[in-house]
Write a protein that holds these residues in place. Sequence first.
Motif, PDB file in Angstrom:
ATOM      1  N   LEU A   1       0.818  -1.210   0.000  1.00 43.74           N
ATOM      2  CA  LEU A   1       0.000   0.000   0.000  1.00 43.74           C
ATOM      3  C   LEU A   1       0.851   1.260   0.000  1.00 43.74           C
ATOM      4  O   LEU A   1       1.950   1.275   0.563  1.00 43.74           O
ATOM      5  N   SER A   2       0.333   2.297  -0.623  1.00 40.58           N
ATOM      6  CA  SER A   2       0.854   3.658  -0.492  1.00 40.58           C
ATOM      7  C   SER A   2      -0.342   4.589  -0.441  1.00 40.58           C
ATOM      8  O   SER A   2      -1.463   4.216  -0.804  1.00 40.58           O
ATOM      9  N   PHE A   3      -0.093   5.812   0.020  1.00 40.20           N
ATOM     10  CA  PHE A   3      -1.154   6.808   0.087  1.00 40.20           C
ATOM     11  C   PHE A   3      -0.565   8.134  -0.348  1.00 40.20           C
ATOM     12  O   PHE A   3       0.635   8.381  -0.139  1.00 40.20           O
ATOM     13  N   ALA A   4      -1.354   8.975  -0.985  1.00 38.71           N
ATOM     14  CA  ALA A   4      -0.822  10.238  -1.493  1.00 38.71           C
ATOM     15  C   ALA A   4      -1.814  11.367  -1.297  1.00 38.71           C
ATOM     16  O   ALA A   4      -3.039  11.159  -1.330  1.00 38.71           O
ATOM     17  N   ARG A   5      -1.256  12.548  -1.073  1.00 38.87           N
ATOM     18  CA  ARG A   5      -2.041  13.788  -1.059  1.00 38.87           C
ATOM     19  C   ARG A   5      -1.565  14.629  -2.239  1.00 38.87           C
ATOM     20  O   ARG A   5      -0.365  14.787  -2.469  1.00 38.87           O
ATOM     21  N   ILE A   6      -2.525  15.178  -2.987  1.00 36.83           N
ATOM     22  CA  ILE A   6      -2.189  16.076  -4.093  1.00 36.83           C
ATOM     23  C   ILE A   6      -2.881  17.408  -3.863  1.00 36.83           C
ATOM     24  O   ILE A   6      -4.105  17.464  -3.663  1.00 36.83           O
ATOM     25  N   ASP A   7      -2.095  18.479  -3.857  1.00 39.42           N
ATOM     26  CA  ASP A   7      -2.619  19.841  -3.729  1.00 39.42           C
ATOM     27  C   ASP A   7      -2.521  20.534  -5.084  1.00 39.42           C
ATOM     28  O   ASP A   7      -1.529  20.359  -5.811  1.00 39.42           O
TER      29      ASP A   7
ATOM     30  N   VAL B   1      -6.883   4.705  -6.616  1.00 39.02           N
ATOM     31  CA  VAL B   1      -8.228   5.226  -6.364  1.00 39.02           C
ATOM     32  C   VAL B   1      -8.072   6.637  -5.808  1.00 39.02           C
ATOM     33  O   VAL B   1      -7.392   6.837  -4.800  1.00 39.02           O
ATOM     34  N   LEU B   2      -8.660   7.611  -6.485  1.00 37.71           N
ATOM     35  CA  LEU B   2      -8.513   9.019  -6.097  1.00 37.71           C
ATOM     36  C   LEU B   2      -9.833   9.532  -5.543  1.00 37.71           C
ATOM     37  O   LEU B   2     -10.898   9.311  -6.141  1.00 37.71           O
ATOM     38  N   PHE B   3      -9.753  10.234  -4.406  1.00 33.68           N
ATOM     39  CA  PHE B   3     -10.921  10.788  -3.722  1.00 33.68           C
ATOM     40  C   PHE B   3     -10.755  12.302  -3.631  1.00 33.68           C
ATOM     41  O   PHE B   3      -9.740  12.796  -3.121  1.00 33.68           O
ATOM     42  N   VAL B   4     -11.723  13.043  -4.148  1.00 33.96           N
ATOM     43  CA  VAL B   4     -11.655  14.503  -4.144  1.00 33.96           C
ATOM     44  C   VAL B   4     -12.099  15.033  -2.789  1.00 33.96           C
ATOM     45  O   VAL B   4     -13.229  14.782  -2.351  1.00 33.96           O
ATOM     46  N   MET B   5     -11.211  15.776  -2.138  1.00 34.96           N
ATOM     47  CA  MET B   5     -11.521  16.374  -0.843  1.00 34.96           C
ATOM     48  C   MET B   5     -12.060  17.791  -0.985  1.00 34.96           C
ATOM     49  O   MET B   5     -12.958  18.200  -0.256  1.00 34.96           O
TER      50      MET B   5
ATOM     51  N   ASP C   1     -16.349  12.773  -4.662  1.00 33.26           N
ATOM     52  CA  ASP C   1     -16.316  11.848  -5.791  1.00 33.26           C
ATOM     53  C   ASP C   1     -15.056  10.984  -5.767  1.00 33.26           C
ATOM     54  O   ASP C   1     -13.993  11.407  -5.291  1.00 33.26           O
ATOM     55  N   LEU C   2     -15.194   9.795  -6.318  1.00 35.63           N
ATOM     56  CA  LEU C   2     -14.083   8.842  -6.461  1.00 35.63           C
ATOM     57  C   LEU C   2     -13.853   8.555  -7.933  1.00 35.63           C
ATOM     58  O   LEU C   2     -14.783   8.576  -8.738  1.00 35.63           O
ATOM     59  N   THR C   3     -12.592   8.252  -8.278  1.00 33.72           N
ATOM     60  CA  THR C   3     -12.298   7.715  -9.600  1.00 33.72           C
ATOM     61  C   THR C   3     -11.171   6.705  -9.453  1.00 33.72           C
ATOM     62  O   THR C   3     -10.533   6.613  -8.404  1.00 33.72           O
TER      63      THR C   3
ATOM     64  N   SER D   1      -5.218   9.831  -2.543  1.00 32.32           N
ATOM     65  CA  SER D   1      -5.178   8.633  -3.382  1.00 32.32           C
ATOM     66  C   SER D   1      -4.639   7.447  -2.607  1.00 32.32           C
ATOM     67  O   SER D   1      -3.643   7.564  -1.883  1.00 32.32           O
ATOM     68  N   GLY D   2      -5.294   6.316  -2.779  1.00 32.83           N
ATOM     69  CA  GLY D   2      -4.787   5.048  -2.274  1.00 32.83           C
ATOM     70  C   GLY D   2      -4.260   4.225  -3.432  1.00 32.83           C
ATOM     71  O   GLY D   2      -4.894   4.172  -4.502  1.00 32.83           O
ATOM     72  N   LEU D   3      -3.086   3.598  -3.250  1.00 31.42           N
ATOM     73  CA  LEU D   3      -2.456   2.825  -4.319  1.00 31.42           C
ATOM     74  C   LEU D   3      -2.018   1.473  -3.789  1.00 31.42           C
ATOM     75  O   LEU D   3      -1.581   1.365  -2.635  1.00 31.42           O
TER      76      LEU D   3
END
Length: 220
Positions: A94-100, A118-122, A148-150, A172-174
């Motif tokens: 697993l990895s996790f990411a934040r994108i600004d 899987v990307l989740f819009v905050m 929303d998720l994609t 995002s979860g990867l």
Amino acid sequence: MAAFVHFLGLCFLGLLVAVPWGAIAADEDPLQDVCVADPNAQVKVNGFVCKAMPNASDFVSPLLRKAENTNNKLGSSVTVAGAANFPGLNTQGLSFARIDYAPGGVVPPHNHPRASEVLFVMAGTLRVGFVSSDGNSTLFTNTLYPGDLTVFSRGLVHFIINVGDSQAFSLSGLDSQNLGASLLPTVLFASNPTIGDDVLGKAFNLPQKEIDMIKAALKG
């Protein structure tokens, strides 16, 4: 005997069809409860050597607490929590990411060779898309809003852009502890050493002057 061999061959082909090959390409399953990464270990393995004496703090990370600076050419900032900087993730796949994102900020076309995402819009409004690899290069694109998720399948080229008029961020979860990321502009025009200009010229039908301009822009 020939009939038996033929039967085995059919069974093997059936297995090839039935087995989800994406799962085979994923990280190995853990063989113990925890294996906290020891980045300082002298032995190198496919992952990280387990730390001899883990402690509670190895399983917590503050990496994604705050927004990062988006004052750059892309107008975006990606912060990844993986096994290398969050040792408790070692062997978990697993990895996790934040994108600004600043308004108009973009994560350029890229792929992750070892992970689906899987990307989740905050916050904010994002337009996302990915391109199929089936030979048709079909683009699938959507506009996403908070909540929303994609999903981006492993290895497929995808992009994200903030199309709103305010700051945005997503999580995002990867499914890999070392997902990898190949940014297409950098991979193609700013590799080290660089891909030959004769190759780039033929591939993109570009004159030398335009190849030089693209390379200069990526370096600047």
